[in-house]
Scaffold this motif. Structure first.
Motif, PDB file in Angstrom:
ATOM      1  N   UNK A 173      -8.895  10.258 -10.296  1.00  0.00           N
ATOM      2  CA  UNK A 173      -7.508  10.335  -9.824  1.00  0.00           C
ATOM      3  C   UNK A 173      -6.570   9.712 -10.844  1.00  0.00           C
ATOM      4  N   UNK A 174      -5.534  10.440 -11.198  1.00  0.00           N
ATOM      5  CA  UNK A 174      -4.561   9.949 -12.162  1.00  0.00           C
ATOM      6  C   UNK A 174      -3.473   9.125 -11.489  1.00  0.00           C
ATOM      7  N   UNK A 175      -3.222   9.389 -10.212  1.00  0.00           N
ATOM      8  CA  UNK A 175      -2.152   8.726  -9.472  1.00  0.00           C
ATOM      9  C   UNK A 175      -2.614   7.371  -8.941  1.00  0.00           C
ATOM     10  N   UNK A 176      -1.905   6.310  -9.315  1.00  0.00           N
ATOM     11  CA  UNK A 176      -2.240   4.977  -8.808  1.00  0.00           C
ATOM     12  C   UNK A 176      -2.037   4.914  -7.292  1.00  0.00           C
ATOM     13  N   UNK A 177      -1.045   5.643  -6.812  1.00  0.00           N
ATOM     14  CA  UNK A 177      -0.793   5.654  -5.371  1.00  0.00           C
ATOM     15  C   UNK A 177      -2.000   6.205  -4.619  1.00  0.00           C
ATOM     16  N   UNK A 178      -2.532   7.334  -5.081  1.00  0.00           N
ATOM     17  CA  UNK A 178      -3.690   7.932  -4.417  1.00  0.00           C
ATOM     18  C   UNK A 178      -4.934   7.066  -4.609  1.00  0.00           C
ATOM     19  N   UNK A 233       0.834  -1.205   0.000  1.00  0.00           N
ATOM     20  CA  UNK A 233       0.000   0.000   0.000  1.00  0.00           C
ATOM     21  C   UNK A 233       0.866   1.251   0.000  1.00  0.00           C
ATOM     22  N   UNK A 234       0.531   2.178  -0.880  1.00  0.00           N
ATOM     23  CA  UNK A 234       1.223   3.461  -0.915  1.00  0.00           C
ATOM     24  C   UNK A 234       2.556   3.451  -1.636  1.00  0.00           C
ATOM     25  N   UNK A 235       2.879   2.352  -2.340  1.00  0.00           N
ATOM     26  CA  UNK A 235       4.158   2.274  -3.043  1.00  0.00           C
ATOM     27  C   UNK A 235       4.160   3.234  -4.228  1.00  0.00           C
ATOM     28  N   UNK A 236       5.112   4.173  -4.285  1.00  0.00           N
ATOM     29  CA  UNK A 236       5.171   5.096  -5.425  1.00  0.00           C
ATOM     30  C   UNK A 236       5.377   4.333  -6.726  1.00  0.00           C
ATOM     31  N   UNK A 237       4.689   4.752  -7.783  1.00  0.00           N
ATOM     32  CA  UNK A 237       4.742   4.058  -9.066  1.00  0.00           C
ATOM     33  C   UNK A 237       5.745   4.715 -10.008  1.00  0.00           C
ATOM     34  N   UNK A 238       6.402   3.888 -10.807  1.00  0.00           N
ATOM     35  CA  UNK A 238       7.322   4.377 -11.819  1.00  0.00           C
ATOM     36  C   UNK A 238       6.628   4.334 -13.170  1.00  0.00           C
ATOM     37  N   UNK A 239       6.563   5.472 -13.847  1.00  0.00           N
ATOM     38  CA  UNK A 239       5.892   5.541 -15.147  1.00  0.00           C
ATOM     39  C   UNK A 239       6.864   5.718 -16.301  1.00  0.00           C
ATOM     40  N   UNK A 240       8.102   6.094 -16.004  1.00  0.00           N
ATOM     41  CA  UNK A 240       9.103   6.273 -17.045  1.00  0.00           C
ATOM     42  C   UNK A 240      10.185   5.225 -16.893  1.00  0.00           C
ATOM     43  N   UNK A 241      10.859   4.899 -18.003  1.00  0.00           N
ATOM     44  CA  UNK A 241      11.758   3.753 -18.014  1.00  0.00           C
ATOM     45  C   UNK A 241      13.180   4.006 -17.589  1.00  0.00           C
ATOM     46  N   UNK A 242      13.534   5.244 -17.206  1.00  0.00           N
ATOM     47  CA  UNK A 242      14.932   5.518 -16.891  1.00  0.00           C
ATOM     48  C   UNK A 242      15.178   5.761 -15.408  1.00  0.00           C
ATOM     49  N   UNK A 243      14.225   5.427 -14.564  1.00  0.00           N
ATOM     50  CA  UNK A 243      14.380   5.672 -13.125  1.00  0.00           C
ATOM     51  C   UNK A 243      14.394   4.394 -12.305  1.00  0.00           C
ATOM     52  N   UNK A 244      14.580   3.238 -12.963  1.00  0.00           N
ATOM     53  CA  UNK A 244      14.465   1.952 -12.258  1.00  0.00           C
ATOM     54  C   UNK A 244      15.427   1.865 -11.075  1.00  0.00           C
ATOM     55  N   UNK A 284      10.622   4.277   7.255  1.00  0.00           N
ATOM     56  CA  UNK A 284      10.153   5.668   7.293  1.00  0.00           C
ATOM     57  C   UNK A 284       8.945   5.915   6.391  1.00  0.00           C
ATOM     58  N   UNK A 285       8.524   4.922   5.624  1.00  0.00           N
ATOM     59  CA  UNK A 285       7.412   5.133   4.712  1.00  0.00           C
ATOM     60  C   UNK A 285       7.890   5.661   3.371  1.00  0.00           C
ATOM     61  N   UNK A 286       7.041   5.527   2.357  1.00  0.00           N
ATOM     62  CA  UNK A 286       7.422   5.903   1.001  1.00  0.00           C
ATOM     63  C   UNK A 286       7.068   7.368   0.741  1.00  0.00           C
ATOM     64  N   UNK A 287       7.881   8.243   1.312  1.00  0.00           N
ATOM     65  CA  UNK A 287       7.610   9.677   1.221  1.00  0.00           C
ATOM     66  C   UNK A 287       8.352  10.302   0.043  1.00  0.00           C
ATOM     67  N   UNK A 288       8.124   9.768  -1.165  1.00  0.00           N
ATOM     68  CA  UNK A 288       8.707  10.362  -2.363  1.00  0.00           C
ATOM     69  C   UNK A 288       7.806  10.050  -3.554  1.00  0.00           C
ATOM     70  N   UNK A 289       8.019  10.802  -4.624  1.00  0.00           N
ATOM     71  CA  UNK A 289       7.200  10.647  -5.823  1.00  0.00           C
ATOM     72  C   UNK A 289       8.090  10.673  -7.054  1.00  0.00           C
ATOM     73  N   UNK A 290       7.516  10.288  -8.165  1.00  0.00           N
ATOM     74  CA  UNK A 290       8.289  10.247  -9.409  1.00  0.00           C
ATOM     75  C   UNK A 290       8.852  11.616  -9.771  1.00  0.00           C
ATOM     76  N   UNK A 291       8.123  12.672  -9.466  1.00  0.00           N
ATOM     77  CA  UNK A 291       8.590  14.012  -9.817  1.00  0.00           C
ATOM     78  C   UNK A 291       9.819  14.409  -8.991  1.00  0.00           C
ATOM     79  N   UNK A 292      10.111  13.680  -7.913  1.00  0.00           N
ATOM     80  CA  UNK A 292      11.272  13.984  -7.084  1.00  0.00           C
ATOM     81  C   UNK A 292      12.559  13.358  -7.618  1.00  0.00           C
ATOM     82  N   UNK A 293      12.464  12.543  -8.676  1.00  0.00           N
ATOM     83  CA  UNK A 293      13.625  11.779  -9.122  1.00  0.00           C
ATOM     84  C   UNK A 293      14.855  12.635  -9.437  1.00  0.00           C
ATOM     85  N   UNK A 294      14.731  13.765 -10.136  1.00  0.00           N
ATOM     86  CA  UNK A 294      15.941  14.568 -10.400  1.00  0.00           C
ATOM     87  C   UNK A 294      16.646  14.997  -9.115  1.00  0.00           C
ATOM     88  N   UNK A 295      15.869  15.395  -8.109  1.00  0.00           N
ATOM     89  CA  UNK A 295      16.464  15.817  -6.843  1.00  0.00           C
ATOM     90  C   UNK A 295      17.048  14.638  -6.082  1.00  0.00           C
TER      91      UNK A 295
END
Length: 263
Positions: free
Chosen positions: A172-177, A27-38, A53-64
């Motif tokens: 909702x577009x986000x599978x996590x939500x 439950x609550x696992x952030x989803x990967x939609x693009x192929x270069x962040x595996x 600590x829980x999955x407190x990150x999202x795909x948009x955070x990947x660059x950071x």
């Protein structure tokens, strides 16, 4: 992935029955939609699981997060000095593993979305933030619960005729939500006696409780009438022009690789 090897390895380590789980079981696992962040997703999954600590990150955070991992490795592994390669095992590292210290890698949204972030990524970020706000209102604040209990106790609902339908309203577009909201609504349904008749719990949640919860939340958060909120719900996720352009660009690139034209 060839799972037979891992099953064999598991039996070597510990005999007995093993259960295979996927990301959909967490439950609550952030989803990967693009192929270069595996690789980064795998690192973050592992870090969050072992530290608890829980999955407190999202795909948009990947660059950071990529930058954070690079800095972490450079600082802790002392890349410029061969003799200090394992000097990173400090009290801070032990605290991370024990779960008494939460890793710091997130940046406030105002800083995370900068002029260097592509427009379509910012659009995804804005939509994800808005969807989380909506789901938090329903789940954490229980803002729609009184309304939902009323529906389960016989309050008229236009969505009841969809219980046997295969059409599942999507907003909702986000599978996590989606997962967070569904788990919450299942708990509400399981904990509330109701005289309503249905044969498929999943269909009932998706076709009745999901629209009722979201429409009511939209009406409160956006100060809309229920009729106006229903129209917003039925219109579905709002995609920015830049997202459509990026999608078309990717399709065109893929077709070009396959020697086909894009119309």
């Amino acid at each position: 992935m060839n799972t037979s090897y891992y099953v064999h390895l598991a039996q070597k380590i510990d005999h007995g029955s093993w259960t295979e789980k996927t990301g959909h079981d967490i439950v609550g696992l952030p989803r990967q939609n693009f192929g270069n962040d595996c690789g980064i997703f795998l690192l973050m999954y592992t870090l969050c699981i072992v530290t608890g600590v829980g999955f407190d990150f999202h795909e948009m955070d990947m660059p950071l997060i990529r930058q954070w991992w690079c800095r972490l490795l450079m600082e802790r592994f002392k890349i410029e000095g061969h003799g200090q390669r394992f000097a990173f095992w400090t009290d801070e590292a032990r605290s991370l593993v024990q779960g008494t210290l939460q890793p710091v890698y997130r940046v406030p949204r105002s800083k995370a979305v900068s002029k260097n972030v592509p427009v379509h990524i910012k659009a995804v970020s804005d939509r994800t933030t808005e969807e989380k706000r909506l789901v938090d209102f329903i789940v954490k604040l229980q803002g729609s619960e009184e309304h939902l209990l009323g529906v389960l106790n016989g309050k008229p609902s236009k969505w009841l005729h969809n219980v046997t339908s295969s059409r599942v309203p999507v907003y909702l577009d986000s599978e996590e939500q989606q997962d967070i909201l569904f788990s919450y609504l299942r708990g509400v349904l399981d904990g509330t006696p109701t005289q309503l008749s249905f044969t498929d719990e999943v269909q009932f949640i998706c076709n009745v409780l999901v629209p009722e919860a979201i429409i009511y939340a939209l009406s409160v958060l956006r100060n809309l009438s229920l009729q106006e909120a229903e129209r917003v719900f039925l219109s579905g996720p709002q995609y920015d022009y830049s997202e459509r352009e990026e999608f078309n660009r990717k399709i065109e690139k893929q077709l070009r690789k396959e020697g086909r034209s894009f119309n």
